[in-house]
Structure formats: C-alpha cells, structure tokens
Scaffold this motif. Structure first.
Motif, PDB file in Angstrom:
ATOM      1  N   UNK A   1       0.850  -1.167   0.000  1.00  0.00           N
ATOM      2  CA  UNK A   1       0.000   0.000   0.000  1.00  0.00           C
ATOM      3  C   UNK A   1       0.902   1.238   0.000  1.00  0.00           C
ATOM      4  N   UNK A   2       0.466   2.262  -0.700  1.00  0.00           N
ATOM      5  CA  UNK A   2       1.230   3.497  -0.803  1.00  0.00           C
ATOM      6  C   UNK A   2       1.302   4.205   0.554  1.00  0.00           C
ATOM      7  N   UNK A   3       2.447   4.820   0.872  1.00  0.00           N
ATOM      8  CA  UNK A   3       2.575   5.519   2.164  1.00  0.00           C
ATOM      9  C   UNK A   3       1.521   6.603   2.381  1.00  0.00           C
ATOM     10  N   UNK A   4       1.076   7.246   1.293  1.00  0.00           N
ATOM     11  CA  UNK A   4       0.028   8.268   1.420  1.00  0.00           C
ATOM     12  C   UNK A   4      -1.245   7.664   2.004  1.00  0.00           C
ATOM     13  N   UNK A   5      -1.586   6.451   1.571  1.00  0.00           N
ATOM     14  CA  UNK A   5      -2.783   5.790   2.087  1.00  0.00           C
ATOM     15  C   UNK A   5      -2.628   5.391   3.542  1.00  0.00           C
ATOM     16  N   UNK A   6      -1.394   5.077   3.948  1.00  0.00           N
ATOM     17  CA  UNK A   6      -1.143   4.718   5.350  1.00  0.00           C
ATOM     18  C   UNK A   6      -1.428   5.894   6.279  1.00  0.00           C
ATOM     19  N   UNK A   7      -1.369   7.108   5.768  1.00  0.00           N
ATOM     20  CA  UNK A   7      -1.668   8.289   6.574  1.00  0.00           C
ATOM     21  C   UNK A   7      -3.113   8.741   6.398  1.00  0.00           C
ATOM     22  N   UNK A   8      -3.622   8.628   5.176  1.00  0.00           N
ATOM     23  CA  UNK A   8      -4.963   9.125   4.870  1.00  0.00           C
ATOM     24  C   UNK A   8      -6.063   8.294   5.533  1.00  0.00           C
ATOM     25  N   UNK A   9      -5.976   6.994   5.405  1.00  0.00           N
ATOM     26  CA  UNK A   9      -7.037   6.131   5.927  1.00  0.00           C
ATOM     27  C   UNK A   9      -7.188   6.229   7.444  1.00  0.00           C
ATOM     28  N   UNK A  10      -6.100   6.183   8.228  1.00  0.00           N
ATOM     29  CA  UNK A  10      -6.273   6.348   9.681  1.00  0.00           C
ATOM     30  C   UNK A  10      -6.817   7.726  10.070  1.00  0.00           C
ATOM     31  N   UNK A  11      -6.490   8.744   9.275  1.00  0.00           N
ATOM     32  CA  UNK A  11      -7.023  10.082   9.556  1.00  0.00           C
ATOM     33  C   UNK A  11      -8.549  10.059   9.546  1.00  0.00           C
ATOM     34  N   UNK A  12      -9.121   9.376   8.556  1.00  0.00           N
ATOM     35  CA  UNK A  12     -10.568   9.268   8.455  1.00  0.00           C
ATOM     36  C   UNK A  12     -11.124   8.123   9.303  1.00  0.00           C
ATOM     37  N   UNK A  13     -10.264   7.288   9.856  1.00  0.00           N
ATOM     38  CA  UNK A  13     -10.710   6.176  10.687  1.00  0.00           C
ATOM     39  C   UNK A  13     -11.378   5.065   9.898  1.00  0.00           C
TER      40      UNK A  13
END
Length: 75
Positions: A1-13
């Motif tokens: 998974x792309x690092x951007x998604x590793x930050x984006x998805x937890x932000x939105x929960x």
C-alpha cells in the motif's frame, strides 16, 4: 500500500474495505497526478482541497464511504 494511504485512511478512521469501488481510482489518480505529473509527493492538504469524504447511514460498513470532488473542483 502506498505511504500516502497509510496516513490518509487512519485520519478518516477507515480501511480500504470501507470505500466504495469508485473511490479507489480517485485515490490512485491523485497519487499518480502528484508523483508522475507534478513531481511531488502526494500532499494531504492538496487532497483535501479537491476531495471530501462522505458516508451513507451506518458508516463503517463495507462500501458505504466514498470520496467526492468538492463543489467547483470538477473539470
């Protein structure tokens, strides 16, 4: 998974499974636009400028959350 998604998805929960199928290409195109066309790392604030997250009633269920272009940002 792309690092951007590793930050984006937890932000939105949420997880990828919570997104409807049409939202996955939005994410992929945004990442590709940033890296290949603009030559920058995908930036969260830029993403939020173009998209916002909506969910159907009973969020956190498979496919009930989706990304939508903000008003006035469509081509």
């Amino acid at each position: 998974m792309h690092p951007f998604l590793h930050k984006l998805l937890p932000y939105y929960g949420i997880s990828l499974i919570h997104l409807n199928p049409n939202s996955i290409p939005h994410l992929a195109i945004f990442i590709n636009l940033c890296e290949a066309y603009l030559g920058i790392e995908p930036h969260f604030n830029l993403f939020c400028y173009f998209f916002h997250l909506k969910s159907f009633a009973g969020a956190k269920v498979v496919g009930t959350t989706y990304l939508v272009l903000r008003d006035g940002k469509a081509v």
